[in-house]
Design a protein around this motif. Structure first.
Motif, PDB file in Angstrom:
ATOM      1  N   SER A 312      30.226  41.003  24.096  1.00 57.35           N
ATOM      2  CA  SER A 312      29.131  41.410  24.923  1.00 57.35           C
ATOM      3  C   SER A 312      29.037  42.924  25.494  1.00 57.35           C
ATOM      4  O   SER A 312      28.103  43.244  25.689  1.00 57.35           O
ATOM      5  CB  SER A 312      29.410  40.427  26.266  1.00 57.35           C
ATOM      6  N   SER A 362      30.713  37.223  33.268  1.00 60.71           N
ATOM      7  CA  SER A 362      29.511  37.480  32.929  1.00 60.71           C
ATOM      8  C   SER A 362      29.406  37.718  31.477  1.00 60.71           C
ATOM      9  O   SER A 362      28.734  37.105  30.660  1.00 60.71           O
ATOM     10  CB  SER A 362      28.689  38.418  33.582  1.00 60.71           C
ATOM     11  N   ARG A 366      27.904  35.666  28.307  1.00 61.04           N
ATOM     12  CA  ARG A 366      26.993  36.036  27.346  1.00 61.04           C
ATOM     13  C   ARG A 366      27.453  35.927  25.711  1.00 61.04           C
ATOM     14  O   ARG A 366      26.825  35.560  25.069  1.00 61.04           O
ATOM     15  CB  ARG A 366      26.504  37.403  27.848  1.00 61.04           C
ATOM     16  N   GLU A 371      23.564  33.313  28.725  1.00 60.22           N
ATOM     17  CA  GLU A 371      23.496  34.592  29.279  1.00 60.22           C
ATOM     18  C   GLU A 371      23.117  34.352  30.827  1.00 60.22           C
ATOM     19  O   GLU A 371      22.016  33.521  31.009  1.00 60.22           O
ATOM     20  CB  GLU A 371      22.371  35.429  28.630  1.00 60.22           C
ATOM     21  N   ASN A 393      19.874  43.142  30.473  1.00 60.91           N
ATOM     22  CA  ASN A 393      20.693  42.723  31.506  1.00 60.91           C
ATOM     23  C   ASN A 393      21.892  43.623  31.682  1.00 60.91           C
ATOM     24  O   ASN A 393      22.597  43.714  30.901  1.00 60.91           O
ATOM     25  CB  ASN A 393      21.014  41.224  30.887  1.00 60.91           C
TER      26      ASN A 393
END
Length: 599
Positions: A312, A362, A366, A371, A393
């Motif tokens: 990510s 987070s 993802r 997500e 994002n």
């Protein structure tokens, strides 16, 4: 002062009101399934025509019962199908809905009902009805009360049988964007809750500019469906309800948080709304399940986490390399696919608000194929003011302003907001209104943050929660607390240090995590109370504190901590219904523990 604006995308006509869509879709797309209602163990589809008919029936019943345009009607219930029906029926009758958290005490209910001047109350259960009756004891002009569990919808529908369609249509169409739609009382960590006046335009402008703006990709999917389990009395869940109805996204409700896991697998949503604690618990449960399955399984899970986070982060920086993509593909089969299967197998996106979700978590989600888009807002701003966008994002921020919103950061760091989504003031409280909205029209959020060059907002804390140590160091507690709370064993964390020589923290343990942890660590016979002083538990919490300390300078670091003997919950009076810590109450109730830290 730095500011960033995004142009309006959907210019909502001021003639529109929130109830319109239910009647329009009921006429134009009568067979479209808009809600899946759970009855016992089965799910029953509700079409647009069926929803319109039920809303219309209840609305006619309210009119027959004497509800006039602008009258306040309170709704005290868990998140369930009937909540949505009643909410829209109140609007269709020309009324103003006043949501009350179903966990509210008689004192809280008394304040909301008397301050709002509610003419009627619809409750979920007989227990809620007893709470309302107790709250209104001794008050003249007691409002009418209906109970959902005792057939309120059928009773109201039968009572309104003689109210004509023409009367209902006239009542509904007489309400426009500038009319009051709802009074939402902020739960507040201090003092009496304040009623936020939100108009139909506030809600529709927000819902349509979010749904056809930054989150459009989520509400254009074929077979789109969303599960709501957060309290609909909360402004964030409420605006999402409106977004789902406006976009014909199939909506389902889960009244009991314990049913979320099985309902996810049965309903199979494509979209989810949550607060950080929900996603923390999902991660912690997966980690503990892996660890309890053996050393190898636990090792595979932790490596999978590292790869998901690394992938990510690499995607945010321009794209992962071939080696990292290959590792992610391997762990997708071993770990990530199982995590997605636990959510029904179709979930790919979620919106998170209420407070900050740690960056590492987070990135993990993802990387695992779900997500999470963090957003930011307050009840006074119809919930959102900013949100991250699919395809852009920026993890660690709460995104850009949504269309039609301007966000600024004042010289003292306070976040200011302008837009048609900003409420028109506090009910019966002009002094508080004047304090919140300045003469230039800026709403002062009370939050502290920063805007980057691309317009992304980062929240660093609450202005009134900034800790000033005896040495004069300003400390924002929220980022530290978020990082400490991310540890699987930790439930809540509250950083302290106002006028003290150093920063410290009060920590509670997660009761749901303690059982599996004791089994995995050979401490099955140790009581939860004794674990507060257990060396291994202290070491685990110290590790969480050490990771949090990396975020800040040495004077801001947590030097000591105390593990409290009980968790902080809404029931104990230490959390608001939106799960924010009531710092003054915690400081009062655990004064001895605080003194022991500094003694």
């Amino acid at each position: 002062m730095r500011e960033y604006s995004v142009p309006v995308l959907v210019d909502v006509p001021l003639s529109d009101n929130c109830a319109d869509i239910v009647f329009e879709r009921g006429e134009q797309e009568p067979g479209t399934v808009v809600i899946n209602r759970k009855s016992g163990e089965s799910w029953t589809p509700v079409t647009a025509a069926e929803l319109r008919d039920q809303v219309a029936g209840v609305a006619r019943g309210l009119i027959d019962a004497g509800v006039e345009p602008g009258d306040r009607v309170a709704l005290m219930s868990r998140t369930r199908y009937e909540w949505t029906v009643v909410d829209y029926a109140i609007w269709a009758a020309g009324g103003v809905s006043v949501p009350i958290y179903e966990t509210s005490s008689p004192e809280q209910v008394r304040w909301i009902l008397t301050d709002s001047g509610a003419k009627a109350v619809i409750v979920e259960s007989e227990a809620h009805e007893r709470t309302v009756r107790e709250a209104l004891s001794g008050i003249a002009g007691e409002p009418s009360v209906w109970c959902l569990d005792n057939g309120a919808l059928a009773e109201l529908t039968a009572g309104g049988a003689d109210v004509s369609e023409e009367t209902l249509k006239e009542r509904r169409l007489a309400r426009g964007g500038l009319d009051l739609a709802t009074l939402i009382y902020t739960s507040g960590t201090t003092g009496q809750p304040k009623g936020c006046r939100l108009t139909h335009d506030n809600l529709l402008f927000t819902a349509r500019n979010v749904a056809w703006g930054p989150l459009e990709a989520l509400f254009e999917l074929d077979g789109r469906a969303a599960l709501l389990f957060l309290p609909l009395a909360h402004s964030l869940a409420r605006i999402i309800e409106i977004v789902l109805i406006e976009t014909a996204t199939v909506l389902a409700h889960t009244p009991n948080m314990k049913n979320v896991a099985p309902d996810l697998q049965e309903f199979r949503p494509t979209f989810l709304l949550g607060v950080p604690r929900v996603f923390e618990k999902v991660y912690n449960a997966a980690e503990q399940k892996a660890s309890s399955s053996g050393a190898l399984t636990g090792k595979i899970f932790h490596r999978a986490v590292q790869v998901a986070v690394a992938w990510s982060r690499a995607e945010s920086a321009g794209g992962a390399g071939a080696g990292l993509r290959l590792q992610r593909a391997v762990f997708d089969r071993l770990v990530y696919a199982k995590l997605r299967a636990a959510t029904g197998g179709r979930l790919s996106a979620a919106v998170c608000g209420g407070s900050a979700l740690g960056e590492r978590l987070s990135h993990f989600f993802r990387g695992a194929g779900i997500e999470i888009f963090e957003g930011y807002g307050l009840t006074e701003t119809s919930a959102p003011s900013a949100v991250n966008i699919p395809g852009a994002n920026k993890i660690g921020t709460v995104g850009k302003p949504f269309p039609g919103v301007t966000i600024a950061v004042a010289d003292d760091g306070e976040v200011l907001v302008k837009g048609r989504h900003v409420f028109d003031g506090y009910w019966n409280n002009p002094e508080a209104t004047a304090e919140a909205i300045d003469e230039d029209g800026w709403f002062h959020t009370g939050d502290v943050g920063s805007l980057d060059a691309d317009g992304y907002l980062r929240i660093t804390g609450r202005k009134k929660e900034i800790i000033v140590t005896a040495g004069g160091k300003n400390v924002a507690p929220a980022p530290m607390e978020d990082r400490i709370r991310a540890h699987p064993l930790v439930s809540q964390a509250m950083v302290i240090g106002d006028d003290r020589p150093f920063v410290a923290a009060l920590v509670t343990l997660d009761p749901e995590a303690l059982g599996p942890w004791k089994q995995a660590n050979g401490k099955a016979g140790v009581s939860d109370a004794d674990l507060c002083a257990d060396p291994d538990v202290l070491a685990a919490v110290q590790k969480a504190v050490d990771e949090a300390n990396i975020l800040v300078s040495k004077p801001e670091q947590v030097k000591k901590f105390a593990i409290l003997p009980t968790d902080l919950t809404e029931e104990s009076g230490h959390l608001t219904p939106s799960l924010k810590v009531k710092r003054n109450v915690v400081a009062r109730d655990f004064a001895k523990d605080i003194e022991a830290i500094y003694g």
